[in-house]
Write an enzyme that holds these catalytic residues in place. Structure first.
Site, short mmCIF file in Angstrom:
data_model
loop_
_atom_site.label_atom_id
_atom_site.label_comp_id
_atom_site.label_asym_id
_atom_site.label_seq_id
_atom_site.Cartn_x
_atom_site.Cartn_y
_atom_site.Cartn_z
N SER A 30 19.40 6.18 -7.12
CA SER A 30 18.10 5.64 -7.55
C SER A 30 18.20 4.19 -8.02
O SER A 30 17.21 3.60 -8.43
CB SER A 30 17.52 6.51 -8.67
OG SER A 30 18.43 6.61 -9.75
N ASN B 208 20.11 12.72 -19.00
CA ASN B 208 18.79 13.35 -19.03
C ASN B 208 17.93 12.86 -20.19
O ASN B 208 16.75 12.56 -20.00
CB ASN B 208 18.95 14.88 -19.08
CG ASN B 208 19.65 15.41 -17.85
OD1 ASN B 208 19.86 14.66 -16.89
ND2 ASN B 208 20.01 16.69 -17.85
N THR C 287 -31.44 2.47 -8.56
CA THR C 287 -30.97 3.84 -8.43
C THR C 287 -31.03 4.12 -6.94
O THR C 287 -31.91 3.60 -6.24
CB THR C 287 -31.86 4.85 -9.20
OG1 THR C 287 -33.18 4.77 -8.68
CG2 THR C 287 -31.89 4.56 -10.69
N HIS C 288 -30.09 4.88 -6.44
CA HIS C 288 -29.98 5.13 -4.99
C HIS C 288 -29.86 3.83 -4.20
O HIS C 288 -30.22 3.78 -3.03
CB HIS C 288 -31.19 5.94 -4.47
CG HIS C 288 -31.53 7.12 -5.32
ND1 HIS C 288 -31.01 8.37 -5.10
CD2 HIS C 288 -32.31 7.22 -6.42
CE1 HIS C 288 -31.48 9.21 -6.02
NE2 HIS C 288 -32.26 8.53 -6.83
N SER D 291 -12.38 -16.81 7.65
CA SER D 291 -12.02 -16.07 8.85
C SER D 291 -11.36 -17.04 9.82
O SER D 291 -11.71 -18.22 9.88
CB SER D 291 -13.29 -15.50 9.48
OG SER D 291 -13.08 -15.26 10.86
N LYS E 209 -17.57 -17.79 7.62
CA LYS E 209 -17.24 -16.67 6.72
C LYS E 209 -16.59 -17.11 5.41
O LYS E 209 -15.75 -18.00 5.39
CB LYS E 209 -16.30 -15.69 7.43
CG LYS E 209 -16.93 -14.90 8.56
CD LYS E 209 -18.07 -14.02 8.11
CE LYS E 209 -17.60 -12.80 7.34
NZ LYS E 209 -17.02 -11.79 8.21
N ASN F 129 -15.04 -14.52 2.65
CA ASN F 129 -14.90 -13.09 2.37
C ASN F 129 -14.43 -12.83 0.94
O ASN F 129 -13.54 -13.50 0.45
CB ASN F 129 -13.89 -12.47 3.36
CG ASN F 129 -14.36 -12.60 4.79
OD1 ASN F 129 -15.56 -12.52 5.07
ND2 ASN F 129 -13.44 -12.83 5.70
N GLU G 41 -12.41 -6.69 -2.54
CA GLU G 41 -12.14 -5.72 -1.48
C GLU G 41 -10.75 -5.10 -1.62
O GLU G 41 -10.55 -3.90 -1.46
CB GLU G 41 -12.24 -6.38 -0.10
CG GLU G 41 -13.65 -6.69 0.34
CD GLU G 41 -13.64 -7.43 1.66
OE1 GLU G 41 -13.62 -6.76 2.70
OE2 GLU G 41 -13.63 -8.67 1.65
N GLN H 167 13.76 12.45 -10.61
CA GLN H 167 14.08 11.09 -10.18
C GLN H 167 12.94 10.51 -9.35
O GLN H 167 12.78 9.30 -9.25
CB GLN H 167 15.39 11.09 -9.39
CG GLN H 167 15.89 9.73 -9.02
CD GLN H 167 17.33 9.77 -8.56
OE1 GLN H 167 18.23 10.01 -9.36
NE2 GLN H 167 17.56 9.59 -7.28
N1 ARG Z 1 18.74 8.93 -11.93
C1 ARG Z 1 18.36 10.10 -12.66
C2 ARG Z 1 16.84 10.17 -12.77
O1 ARG Z 1 16.24 9.23 -12.44
C3 ARG Z 1 18.95 10.08 -14.01
C4 ARG Z 1 19.17 11.41 -14.63
C5 ARG Z 1 20.14 12.16 -13.81
N2 ARG Z 1 20.64 13.30 -14.47
C6 ARG Z 1 21.35 14.21 -13.82
N3 ARG Z 1 21.80 15.19 -14.48
N4 ARG Z 1 21.53 14.14 -12.52
O2 ARG Z 1 16.26 11.14 -13.14
#
Ligand code: ARG
Length: 467
Positions: free
Chosen positions: A29, A116, A161-162, A283, A289, A291, A296, A328
């Site tokens: 990650s 964690n 309204t509408h 444009s 134009k 825009n 948007e 994750q």
């Molecule tokens: N990269 C993990 C996450 O984003 C961190 C926690 C991972 N913990 C584990 N026990 N694999 O959640």
């Protein structure tokens, strides 16, 4: 030692073969969670101080860790930090680099914690900072909206309204309706902040830890109101991310409604307002134009934010306690929501005060649409007619106006008296646009003096904000 064996030093003891190279990339990650590096370091600093205070680390070890983290932070800030997929995520990248820099003491930092509770802490810190930045931009947008409203307490436009002309209102009143939506959004944002501001640190993997940790101390050091109450919940809870994305979906919905009105109003058909050129594009083929790209695009960005909300709800659905690797997947939707909301708010906060209303066009549109028909009915009620009969009389007068191309205020007294002999010359006071708006003179109404008071009150509420 091969590169891959080296990879697994954080848990390698149990493993007989290195992680498959694709699995390593697939499960990493670091590419997206490195944006939480500052918060990760902040959390580690608080944890190391606490471990020292309770006697798990010596003063010398604490100092070594802190100065090692100084260097890691400096490398990251300078763009010199080497992020490695082999070290999976932001937490392991930073810890491994710390150990490279200060040796074995670096390995002690993870005492009494787990990734964690670490990741849960990092996300909360990151989101809290984002909430504060978003709150500031939202306040800036509201200030600009209210400022423009205060300038246009007597600028008449048709209310709809509408999407059909209904009754005249003043432009300031319409803008203050936008502000009410934003005011509720701000309240929701602050509610979210209050609930997320608890420290999961110390929950460790899921059950807590055997070290004599001081969770109050780390909570305080990180600016949290208190530690979370249950270790299992602490590492698995992502309510705060979902709550934030719900806030974001509703805010973006409001911005899309404002956008839609700006798109309509800037069209040649409405021609109610002009946006400065810097918020528009041309444009490549049609030279005439101009825009309204910013409204948007903001209108379009609601889609991804709604999508992220659904992603997170689905991510958490049926997840057993406690931490699961599924979590994750919380980061990319959350980060993109933060970026999208911040960008959209910034664009709007810059653009709204620069909106230039075309008062004459708005007034003309209000005049053309029989917008004072209700005022004529109310006038007849004051003369003694039951409202239903008055409604019928005015309906006939409007039908005549449609056929003859005249607005009610343009008909002669004789013509109007043809529909009801209760009508006198004073009828023209209520048929004017100014008379119509001025008559709605109560709390929340569109009378200019009420709108002025509402703008003042709205500004007062903003000044009372602490965030
Ligand atoms: N990269 C993990 C996450 O984003 C961190 C926690 C991972 N913990 C584990 N026990 N694999 O959640």
């Amino acid at each position: 030692m091969s590169k891959q064996t080296d990879t697994n030093t954080l848990w390698g003891g149990r493993f007989a073969e290195p992680t498959d190279q694709f699995v390593q990339r697939f499960t990493a990650s670091v590419e997206f969670d490195q944006r939480m590096a500052a918060e990760d370091i902040q959390g580690s600093r608080a944890h190391a101080d606490m471990l020292c205070a309770v006697g798990v680390l010596s003063d010398a070890e604490r100092e070594q860790i802190q100065s090692g983290l100084d260097q890691v932070a400096a490398e990251i800030a300078a763009g010199e930090f080497h992020w490695s997929i082999e070290r999976e995520d932001v937490h392991m990248n930073i810890e491994a680099r710390l150990t490279e820099l200060i040796g074995n003491t670096g390995k002690k930092l993870h005492t009494g914690r787990s990734r964690n509770d670490q990741v849960a802490t990092d996300i909360r810190l990151h989101l809290r900072a984002a909430i504060d930045a978003i709150g500031a931009e939202l306040t800036r947008l509201q200030r600009g909206t209210i400022g423009l409203a205060a300038e246009h307490c007597a600028t008449i436009m048709p209310g709809f309204t509408h999407l059909q002309t209904a009754q005249p209102v003043v432009f300031g009143h319409h803008l203050l309706a936008w502000n009410e939506m934003l005011e509720r959004d701000y309240g929701r944002l602050m509610d979210c902040r209050a609930r997320l501001n608890q420290s999961p640190l110390g929950a460790a993997a899921l059950a807590g830890t055997t070290y004599p940790i001081d969770r109050e101390m780390t909570a305080r050091a990180l600016g949290f109101d208190r530690p979370t109450a249950n270790s299992l919940d602490s590492v698995s809870d992502r309510d705060f991310a979902i709550e934030f994305c719900s806030f974001a979906a509703l805010l973006m919905t409001h911005l899309s409604r404002m956008s839609e009105e700006l798109v309509l109003w800037t069209s040649a058909q409405f021609n109610f307002v002009e946006l400065p050129d810097r918020f528009c594009t041309g444009s490549s083929i049609m030279p005439q134009k101009k825009n309204p790209d910013v409204p948007e695009l903001v209108r379009g960005k609601v889609g991804r934010v709604n999508g992220h909300l659904i992603s997170l709800l689905t991510l958490m659905k049926s997840q057993p306690l406690a931490y699961n690797k599924d979590n994750q997947e919380d980061k990319e939707p959350l980060f993109d929501t933060i970026d999208t909301v911040l960008g959209s708010l910034r664009a709007f906060a810059d653009m709204v005060p620069a909106i230039r209303p075309r008062a004459a066009q708005m007034r003309e549109a209000a005049r053309r649409g029989f917008s004072t028909a209700t005022d004529l009915a109310d006038y007849l009620v004051r003369k003694g007619l039951p409202f239903r009969d008055a409604h019928e009389v005015v309906g006939k007068a409007v039908a005549h106006g449609v056929a003859s191309g005249a607005d009610l205020a343009e008909m002669s007294l004789v013509t109007l008296q043809g529909f009801s002999d209760e009508i006198d010359a004073d009828v023209f006071d209520v048929l004017t646009l100014e008379g119509s708006v001025a008559a709605r003179d109560h709390l929340g109404g569109t009378a200019p003096r009420q709108v002025q008071a509402a703008a003042d009150a709205a500004l007062q509420r903003l000044s009372a904000r602490t965030q």
